[in-house]
Scaffold this active site. Sequence first.
Site, PDB file in Angstrom:
ATOM      1  N   GLU A 227       0.884  -1.176   0.000  1.00 46.19           N
ATOM      2  CA  GLU A 227       0.000   0.000   0.000  1.00 46.19           C
ATOM      3  C   GLU A 227       0.914   1.217   0.000  1.00 46.19           C
ATOM      4  OE1 GLU A 227      -1.334   3.183   1.008  1.00 46.19           O
ATOM      5  OE2 GLU A 227      -1.997   2.420   2.952  1.00 46.19           O
ATOM      6  N   CYS A 261      -2.473   8.500   3.751  1.00 49.63           N
ATOM      7  CA  CYS A 261      -2.443   8.056   2.359  1.00 49.63           C
ATOM      8  C   CYS A 261      -3.799   8.225   1.695  1.00 49.63           C
ATOM      9  CB  CYS A 261      -1.977   6.606   2.283  1.00 49.63           C
ATOM     10  SG  CYS A 261      -2.916   5.467   3.322  1.00 49.63           S
TER      11      CYS A 261
END
Length: 453
Positions: A227, A261
């Site tokens: 990720e 994020c």
Amino acid sequence: METINPATGEVVESYEEDSASDVGSALERAEDTFAEWREVPIREREQLIEAAGDVLRENEREYAELMTEEMGKPISQALAEVQKCQWLCDHYAKHTSEYLEAETHPSPPGTTVKTVYDPMGPVLAVMPWNFPFWQAMRFAVPYLAAGNVGLLKHASNVPGSALAIEEIFEEAGFPDGAFQTLLVGSEKIDDVLADERVRAATLTGSGPAGRAVASTAGENLKKTVLELGGSDPFVVLDDADIDAAAETGAWARNQNGGQSCIAAKRFIVHEDVYDDFLDRFVEECEALTVGDPMDEDTDIGPQAQSHLMEELHEQVEQSVDAGANVVIGGEPLDRDGPFYPPTILTDIPQGCPADTEELFGPVASVFSVADEDAAIETANDTQFGLGASIWTEDRDRGQCVARRIDAGCTYINQLTKSDPRVPFGGVKSSGYGRELSEAGIKEFVNRKTVWTE
């Protein structure tokens, strides 16, 4: 290895780094523990996961304050993070048996064929500082529940959080070696990942870090989940509830100091409602309180480290030099510590950092577009593909737009977020694989076919 309180500049604690011998012992312990842990019935694992949630509840304030001291997260948001970890434990304590139930297949008369889900072994996790507990726990809980054992290499500025997470599993009753923290620098990761005792790896972090881990893992034929951040679009269509979009958008961009994020980063607004949205968005961002992260009323604390704020400000300055307009903010605050205010940029030229790069702080890039197709085109005009948020009063329209956006998750009339009940992950340069829910727990299992004649 020192941790420094970003709000005060004071050293919180010093830690001894693990030696090569320490790491070797940890890997041996992980391998030995796995041989026993994999045989523990799933229901017993669920009970231990439930106990870990109880440990989190009993020490909620202590863990929250530790996070705030180490990386500057406002205390109210740190408490919410610990509570989300409790929810994660509760979820897998309840659903692991269901997620890992054997799947049967059609077969000839007199035979049975099924897929069973066996654990793989020690899994290495390389985790970031921005959500010190959540990032590590969302790796550890499902993988431990599946029968794997965990090795955590956390960010170097949150070693206290890393060790606290190890203690959570110890206090919950997990066997020694089921979850271990490695206090090592990033330069040691290749050697750990290449070790034959490590069977898989997961990383949340930067693109270069993800590529490095994927490269080493690939050379050694090891499964990975990555990720790697994002530059999430927040699309406001012409029929959106502007007040709701602006209020949620301000929080989606600025929570955790904008260091997320899945924060909304690029606000893509239909020209018919652009002015109204921008006015309301400015009001909501200006209403946020920047201050002492230990104060319950603080919305935005310091950036996690001084050099991170300097990099963020350099991106803003480069964008302004290219022609972007600063509506609010745009300069570090005149106070001790790396405090950066909510910042809004408009009239953003193509190719400048505010257009093409991930801005990891409280800086919003706002774009005006002519129509729905232009909004989708702008949303997809990025190397990233983690999340997206779409605002429209027409839910059918929202779902159609969602299917056209290149992202791992899209939220309609809600900010992008992770949730234990649903898969989480990205596409393109935001990585691959999924965390959480059933998809997450099955990333690191052997899907074994068992044919019985």
